[in-house]
Design an enzyme around this catalytic site. Structure first.
Site, PDB file in Angstrom:
ATOM      1  N   TYR A 264       0.872  -1.170   0.000  1.00 32.17           N
ATOM      2  CA  TYR A 264       0.000   0.000   0.000  1.00 32.17           C
ATOM      3  C   TYR A 264       0.911   1.222   0.000  1.00 32.17           C
ATOM      4  CZ  TYR A 264      -4.294  -2.584   1.161  1.00 32.17           C
ATOM      5  OH  TYR A 264      -5.384  -3.421   1.135  1.00 32.17           O
ATOM      6  N   ASP A 292      -6.073  -0.487  -6.364  1.00 27.73           N
ATOM      7  CA  ASP A 292      -7.539  -0.414  -6.357  1.00 27.73           C
ATOM      8  C   ASP A 292      -8.089   0.079  -5.027  1.00 27.73           C
ATOM      9  OD1 ASP A 292      -7.005  -2.571  -4.738  1.00 27.73           O
ATOM     10  OD2 ASP A 292      -8.137  -4.047  -5.907  1.00 27.73           O
ATOM     11  N   HIS A 384      -9.985  -6.833  -5.370  1.00 30.92           N
ATOM     12  CA  HIS A 384      -9.707  -6.796  -3.930  1.00 30.92           C
ATOM     13  C   HIS A 384     -10.624  -7.753  -3.154  1.00 30.92           C
ATOM     14  CE1 HIS A 384      -7.141  -4.029  -1.434  1.00 30.92           C
ATOM     15  NE2 HIS A 384      -7.793  -4.637  -0.455  1.00 30.92           N
TER      16      HIS A 384
END
Length: 530
Positions: A264, A292, A384
Site C-alpha cells: 500500500y 484499487d 480486492h
C-alpha cells in the site's frame, strides 16, 4: 540512570490508570501511552502493523479501536490483549523512546482477570466439536468450520465485502460460466502442474495472496502461511498490513524461500521508499503495488461489528475528532494510503528498485495495456476480493477481455513471460485455477481459504488445504488430458458465456451454505422491566 533502565513495581504502574496519565505493560516493559488516547501519534494499539520498519511517529493518526480499549488496560498488563493483533515491534516502532519507561517486576503486577463470556464459552464448545481434519475434503469445508469457531469480529473482518457483496459472490460464480473441453487418449501416467512465476519456481500455478491481520485467526498469524509455503514449494505474498512484522516473516522463511511483497503506497514517499528498498534488501522477488484502494470500501459486516462493540460516547468522540471508528477495522487502518497515486508514479518506482513491478487491482483492458506500455512486469486482475467497488467485474472475466485486447493491439500471446497476468478472487478449487491458466494467466492468488484453514485448524489446517489442492490438480490434470501446465490451453475451455451475468449456472451448494447473508439494522434488545 536512564528511565528505560528503571524497574517499576506493579503498584507504581497501577497509579497511572487514567486519561491524564496512562501507562501499560507489554511483555514486562512499561510504556506511557497517554498521547495515543487523543491521536497525537500514529496507530499503536491497532489491528494493523506499522507500514515501515523504521520510525513512523507523529503522523496524527488516531487509534482505530478508540481510547476505550487502551483505558481498559491502563495501569495493567496488556500483553494478552496486545499479542493477537500486533507484530512484536509495533509499540516500540510507533512510540517515541522517551515513552519507553523501563521494566516492571512482574511478580508485583496484579493479574488482569479474564472473564469468559457465555458467547466465548459456546465458541469453545464448538471448537471442541470440530470434525477431525481427515473429514475436511475441500476448501469449502475449512470455511464452514471457521465460520462457527472463529471469534465473531474476526469472522466479520475476514468474510466481509463491499456494500451488497454482489462482486464478492460474482468472483466465485464467474468460474461457473466457464466449462471444460477435455482431451482424451493422452498418456497422463505422469502429470506436472509446477510452473514459474516471475521467473521463480512454484510447485503449483498459484500463490498465497496478501491478506491483512493474520493473527485474528491464529496466534501465529502469517507465519502459518510462511511455513506452509516453504513446505509445499509455493510463494507467499507478504501483506503491508500483516499482524506479524515484515522482518519476523522473512526471518521465519526457509533458506532460499521465494516471497513477494504487497505494497500500500504511503502518502509519505520517503516511508514508501524505505519499505520498498528494505524489502529488496531482504530478498523479496516481486513488488505488487495495490492500485484499487485509494480509499477502502464499505464492508458492512465489519462496520456493524464496530457499531455493536463501541460505546456510543466513543463513537461521538471519534466523529468529533475526524476519525470515524464506527467504520470498522478496514476503514480505520487505511488512513495512510495515498489516494493521489497515479501513472506518473510508476517511473519513480522503477527508479528506486530493480524488483519486478506488478500492479495489483487492474480491472479493465485499458489499464492493463497502459501497464504494459510503461514497461511494468505484469498485473493482477483483481477487485480486492470484492471488498472495494461493488459491481466490479470478476478477475476471471477481465482476464478474457485483457488477453483478447492485448493480442489485438500489441500482438501479445498469453501466458507471457515478459508481461504476466494474474487473477485472484473467488477461487475454491484447483479447477478454478486451471480455467484461469487456460485463459492466459500465469498463476492465481488464493487468500481467504487459507485464512479459514489455519483459523479453523491451525498450521495443520493450512498444510491440509494445500495437500487438497495438490490432489485436485493431479486428478484434474489427468481428466482434462494435460500432462503439464503448458498443455492447459484456451481450446480446453468454453468461456463464451463469461460476460453474461444473468446466465443460469448450476448452484454451488457448498459455497452458498457458507455465505453469511448481510443483516440490516435491527432494534436493540429491550429488557422487560416486569
Amino acid at each position: 540512570m536512564a528511565s528505560s533502565d528503571r524497574t517499576y513495581s506493579g503498584k507504581e504502574v497501577a497509579l497511572h490508570n487514567s486519561r491524564e496519565s496512562c501507562w501499560i505493560i507489554v511483555h514486562g516493559k512499561v510504556y506511557d501511552v497517554t498521547d495515543f488516547l487523543d491521536g497525537e501519534y500514529t496507530i499503536m494499539w491497532s489491528t494493523r502493523r506499522p507500514t515501515a520498519e523504521t520510525d513512523y511517529t507523529g503522523r496524527g493518526v488516531d487509534h482505530p479501536g478508540g481510547s476505550k480499549i487502551i483505558l481498559k488496560y491502563a495501569g495493567k498488563d496488556a500483553t494478552m490483549e496486545y499479542d493477537p493483533i500486533h507484530p512484536p515491534d509495533a509499540i516500540t516502532t510507533n512510540l517515541k523512546p522517551e515513552k519507553h519507561l523501563g521494566s516492571v517486576d512482574l511478580a508485583t503486577v496484579e493479574k488482569v482477570e479474564v472473564t469468559i463470556t457465555d458467547e466465548e464459552r459456546a465458541r469453545q464448545e464448538r471448537i471442541a466439536a470440530r470434525p477431525p481434519l481427515s473429514e475436511i475434503l475441500n476448501l469449502h469445508d475449512f470455511e464452514a468450520i471457521a465460520k462457527h469457531t472463529m471469534p465473531e469480529k474476526a469472522w466479520a473482518y475476514y468474510s466481509s465485502a463491499a456494500d451488497d457483496e454482489i462482486t464478492n459472490r460474482e468472483n466465485h460464480a464467474a468460474f461457473h460460466r466457464i466449462w471444460f473441453r477435455p482431451r482424451i487418449l493422452k498418456n497422463v501416467t505422469k502429470v506436472d502442474w509446477s510452473t514459474t512465476i516471475l521467473g521463480q519456481k512454484s510447485s503449483m500455478p498459484l500463490y498465497i495472496t496478501a491478506t491483512a491481520l493474520g493473527k485474528l485467526g491464529h496466534p501465529d498469524g502469517e507465519l502459518n502461511l510462511t511455513r506452509a509455503a516453504a513446505k509445499h514449494g509455493i510463494i507467499q505474498m507478504i501483506p503491508t498490513l500483516a499482524s506479524c512484522s515484515f522482518d519476523e516473516i522473512m526471518d521465519t522463511a526457509a533458506p532460499g524461500q521465494v516471497q513477494f511483497f504487497q505494497l500500500y503506497v504511503n502518502k509519505d514517499r520517503e516511508i514508501t521508499k524505505r519499505i520498498v528498498q528494505h524489502a529488496e534488501q531482504r530478498g523479496i522477488k516481486g513488488l505488487f503495488i495495490t492500485v484499487d484502494a485509494p480509499q477502502l470500501g464499505r464492508r458492512e459486516k465489519d462496520m456493524r461489528q464496530k457499531f455493536e462493540a463501541e460505546d456510543p460516547s466513543e463513537v461521538s468522540r471519534a466523529g468529533q475528532g475526524g476519525v470515524d471508528r464506527s467504520q470498522g477495522a478496514a476503514r480505520a487502518i487505511s488512513s495512510f494510503i495515498d489516494p493521489g497515486l497515479d501513472w506518473s508514479d510508476m517511473a519513480w518506482f522503477k527508479s528506486i528498485t530493480k524488483m519486478p513491478l506488478i500492479l495489483k487491482g487492474v480491472q479493465c483492458w485499458e489499464d492493463a495495456l497502459e501497464a504494459y506500455d510503461l514497461g511494468l512486469n505484469g498485473v493482477v486482475l483483481s477487485n480486492h476480493g470484492g471488498r472495494q467497488l461493488d459491481f466490479a467485474r470478476s478477475g476471471i472475466e477481465v482476464l478474457v477481455e485483457v488477453t483478447s485486447k492485448l493480442r489485438e493491439m500489441r500482438g501479445l500471446s498469453f501466458p507471457n513471460e515478459k508481461f504476466q497476468l494474474f487473477v485472484d478472487g473467488g477461487v475454491r478449487r484447483a479447477t478454478d485455477v486451471m480455467k484461469a491458466i487456460a485463459l492466459g494467466a500465469t498463476a492465481v492468488g488464493v487468500g481467504r481459504p487459507f485464512l479459514y484453514a489455519y483459523s479453523a485448524y491451525g498450521p495443520e489446517g493450512i498444510n491440509q488445504a494445500l495437500q487438497i489442492l495438490h490432489d485436485e490438480f493431479e486428478m484434474n490434470m489427468r481428466l482434462l488430458g494435460a500432462r503439464n501446465i503448458k498443455e492447459v490451453v484456451a481450446e480446453m475451455v468454453d468461456a463464451s458465456n463469461i460476460h453474461l451475468h444473468m446466465v443460469s449456472v448450476p448452484a454451488d451448494n457448498l459455497y452458498e451454505s457458507n455465505y453469511e447473508r448481510l443483516q440490516g439494522a435491527r432494534l436493540r434488545e429491550i429488557k422487560n422491566k416486569l
